[in-house]
Design a protein around this motif. Structure first.
Motif, PDB file in Angstrom:
ATOM      1  N   PHE A   1     -71.301  32.804-104.156  1.00 16.61           N
ATOM      2  CA  PHE A   1     -71.313  34.252-103.911  1.00 16.61           C
ATOM      3  C   PHE A   1     -71.951  34.560-102.559  1.00 16.61           C
ATOM      4  N   LEU A   2     -73.127  33.991-102.311  1.00 16.44           N
ATOM      5  CA  LEU A   2     -73.859  34.293-101.077  1.00 16.44           C
ATOM      6  C   LEU A   2     -73.153  33.737 -99.846  1.00 16.44           C
ATOM      7  N   CYS A   3     -72.546  32.583 -99.970  1.00 16.64           N
ATOM      8  CA  CYS A   3     -71.855  31.995 -98.828  1.00 16.64           C
ATOM      9  C   CYS A   3     -70.524  32.694 -98.562  1.00 16.64           C
ATOM     10  N   THR A   4     -69.796  33.000 -99.623  1.00 14.68           N
ATOM     11  CA  THR A   4     -68.473  33.611 -99.456  1.00 14.68           C
ATOM     12  C   THR A   4     -68.561  35.042 -98.954  1.00 14.68           C
ATOM     13  N   HIS A   5     -69.428  35.846 -99.555  1.00 12.16           N
ATOM     14  CA  HIS A   5     -69.445  37.281 -99.251  1.00 12.16           C
ATOM     15  C   HIS A   5     -70.496  37.696 -98.217  1.00 12.16           C
ATOM     16  N   LEU A   6     -71.570  36.951 -98.086  1.00  6.52           N
ATOM     17  CA  LEU A   6     -72.666  37.391 -97.221  1.00  6.52           C
ATOM     18  C   LEU A   6     -72.959  36.429 -96.075  1.00  6.52           C
TER      19      LEU A   6
ATOM     20  N   GLY B   1     -84.755  41.953-112.454  1.00 11.09           N
ATOM     21  CA  GLY B   1     -85.562  43.095-112.070  1.00 11.09           C
ATOM     22  C   GLY B   1     -85.887  43.160-110.596  1.00 11.09           C
ATOM     23  N   LEU B   2     -85.147  42.418-109.771  1.00 11.96           N
ATOM     24  CA  LEU B   2     -85.394  42.464-108.332  1.00 11.96           C
ATOM     25  C   LEU B   2     -84.093  42.799-107.617  1.00 11.96           C
ATOM     26  N   ILE B   3     -84.232  43.266-106.371  1.00  7.05           N
ATOM     27  CA  ILE B   3     -83.080  43.593-105.538  1.00  7.05           C
ATOM     28  C   ILE B   3     -83.250  42.885-104.205  1.00  7.05           C
ATOM     29  N   LEU B   4     -82.247  42.106-103.825  1.00  8.46           N
ATOM     30  CA  LEU B   4     -82.211  41.507-102.495  1.00  8.46           C
ATOM     31  C   LEU B   4     -81.556  42.522-101.556  1.00  8.46           C
TER      32      LEU B   4
ATOM     33  N   LEU C   1     -65.914  43.926 -98.180  1.00  7.67           N
ATOM     34  CA  LEU C   1     -66.278  43.265 -99.426  1.00  7.67           C
ATOM     35  C   LEU C   1     -65.375  43.699-100.581  1.00  7.67           C
ATOM     36  N   ARG C   2     -65.026  44.971-100.609  1.00 15.73           N
ATOM     37  CA  ARG C   2     -64.138  45.446-101.675  1.00 15.73           C
ATOM     38  C   ARG C   2     -62.762  44.773-101.547  1.00 15.73           C
ATOM     39  N   ALA C   3     -62.275  44.647-100.300  1.00 11.11           N
ATOM     40  CA  ALA C   3     -60.982  43.995-100.090  1.00 11.11           C
ATOM     41  C   ALA C   3     -61.034  42.521-100.484  1.00 11.11           C
ATOM     42  N   ALA C   4     -62.220  41.910-100.347  1.00 13.00           N
ATOM     43  CA  ALA C   4     -62.378  40.498-100.695  1.00 13.00           C
ATOM     44  C   ALA C   4     -62.618  40.283-102.184  1.00 13.00           C
ATOM     45  N   GLY C   5     -62.683  41.364-102.948  1.00 15.48           N
ATOM     46  CA  GLY C   5     -62.881  41.244-104.393  1.00 15.48           C
ATOM     47  C   GLY C   5     -64.319  41.048-104.802  1.00 15.48           C
ATOM     48  N   ALA C   6     -65.273  41.377-103.926  1.00 21.64           N
ATOM     49  CA  ALA C   6     -66.685  41.248-104.283  1.00 21.64           C
ATOM     50  C   ALA C   6     -67.033  42.225-105.406  1.00 21.64           C
TER      51      ALA C   6
ATOM     52  N   MET D   1     -74.083  45.098-104.988  1.00 20.20           N
ATOM     53  CA  MET D   1     -73.254  44.108-105.663  1.00 20.20           C
ATOM     54  C   MET D   1     -74.133  43.352-106.653  1.00 20.20           C
ATOM     55  N   THR D   2     -73.510  42.721-107.628  1.00 18.48           N
ATOM     56  CA  THR D   2     -74.241  41.886-108.583  1.00 18.48           C
ATOM     57  C   THR D   2     -73.578  40.529-108.637  1.00 18.48           C
ATOM     58  N   ASP D   3     -74.356  39.470-108.406  1.00 17.90           N
ATOM     59  CA  ASP D   3     -73.780  38.126-108.362  1.00 17.90           C
ATOM     60  C   ASP D   3     -73.598  37.580-109.780  1.00 17.90           C
ATOM     61  N   PRO D   4     -72.952  36.426-109.945  1.00 20.11           N
ATOM     62  CA  PRO D   4     -72.656  35.916-111.300  1.00 20.11           C
ATOM     63  C   PRO D   4     -73.880  35.662-112.161  1.00 20.11           C
ATOM     64  N   ASN D   5     -75.054  35.524-111.544  1.00 19.52           N
ATOM     65  CA  ASN D   5     -76.285  35.318-112.314  1.00 19.52           C
ATOM     66  C   ASN D   5     -77.067  36.615-112.530  1.00 19.52           C
ATOM     67  N   GLY D   6     -76.469  37.747-112.156  1.00 21.40           N
ATOM     68  CA  GLY D   6     -77.140  39.028-112.359  1.00 21.40           C
ATOM     69  C   GLY D   6     -78.080  39.428-111.255  1.00 21.40           C
ATOM     70  N   VAL D   7     -78.080  38.684-110.135  1.00 16.34           N
ATOM     71  CA  VAL D   7     -78.926  39.048-109.000  1.00 16.34           C
ATOM     72  C   VAL D   7     -78.290  40.227-108.265  1.00 16.34           C
TER      73      VAL D   7
END
Length: 262
Positions: free
Chosen positions: A21-26, A70-73, A87-92, A110-116
């Motif tokens: 998630f972090l490498c693909t989108h960010l 309970g945290l936000i990056l 990001l929306r076009a990339a399906g994030a 956004m919320t990653d697959p682990n809920g981050v």
């Protein structure tokens, strides 16, 4: 104390899912990796991130079964609207669309697959003082639409045209694109709005009256009236209002600025 760098360590169930998630989108890159561990970095000011798999014995026993929660990056970026569109076009997985807070913070989440939860932020800057209207020094301005002035919501795409931040003094104008069946939330605007439908057709309910606004027709919405707007087919419209207009939504406190009109 002199801090030379910063790292955020997150304990997650699936290290590979958050890494992807972090490498693909960010745009993060892997700096180091091992079984149940990965260190990520970017070449700019973004915080470094370490991902640890829950249960690993690298952690003290009392921390091994804890998970990131309970945290936000939060990452501050330039041209936030363009980032959301990309990001929306990339399906994030955008879990909170772009919004602007009264204190000048623009953000979406956004919320990653682990809920981050990852939040991208941009701070509004005050526009240069506008010259007094009708003054001989008032410049003529030509505005070209750009991706930097696009806001995408779940129901519509707004492309900002004239606005105080882009040279106007009294008016804001923008275009709205809605897909067939899209329906905006019930809300009111504290200033009169004028909608001209250029493609498609809208169904607009204002108080207890519902009207159809077909292509080529213009609708005047009075200030302060609750309204709901639905696209009967794929529709585009041109909207104008006084530049200080803000929105109110029933059941919520305060008012909301319209980022594309500021």
């Amino acid at each position: 104390m002199n801090v030379s760098s910063s790292t955020l360590s997150l304990t997650v169930a699936d290290v590979d899912a958050s890494r992807a998630f972090l490498c693909t989108h960010l745009g993060y890159e892997v700096a180091m990796a091992d079984e149940g561990f990965v260190s990520l970095r970017r070449e700019d000011a973004a915080v470094d991130i370490v991902l640890l798999r829950g249960g690993t014995d690298v952690l003290p026993p009392e921390q091994r079964d804890q998970r990131a929660a309970g945290l936000i990056l939060a990452l501050t970026v330039a041209d936030l609207a363009a980032e959301e569109a990309r990001l929306r076009a990339a399906g994030a997985p955008i879990t909170m669309p772009l919004r602007e807070e009264p204190w000048g913070e623009r953000l979406f989440q956004m919320t990653d697959p682990n809920g981050v939860v990852v939040q991208l932020v941009e701070w509004a800057t005050a526009a240069d003082p506008a010259p007094a209207g009708n003054d001989e020094s008032t410049p003529m301005v030509v505005i070209t639409p750009s991706t930097g002035h696009v806001t995408i919501s779940p129901n519509a795409t707004m492309t900002g045209l004239a606005a105080p931040s882009r040279g106007s003094i009294e008016l804001s104008t923008w275009t709205v694109t809605m897909e067939a069946g899209a329906t905006g939330p019930e809300h009111s605007i504290n200033r009169e709005q004028v909608w001209t439908v250029t493609t498609g057709a809208l169904e607009v309910t204002c108080r207890d009256r519902t009207v159809k606004v077909a292509v080529g027709r213009t609708l005047i919405l009075p200030a302060g009236r609750l309204r709901r707007i639905r696209a009967l087919e794929r529709t585009e419209a041109h909207v104008s209002m006084p530049a200080d207009g803000v929105a109110s939504v029933p059941g919520t406190e305060g008012t909301r600025e319209l980022p594309w009109a500021r």
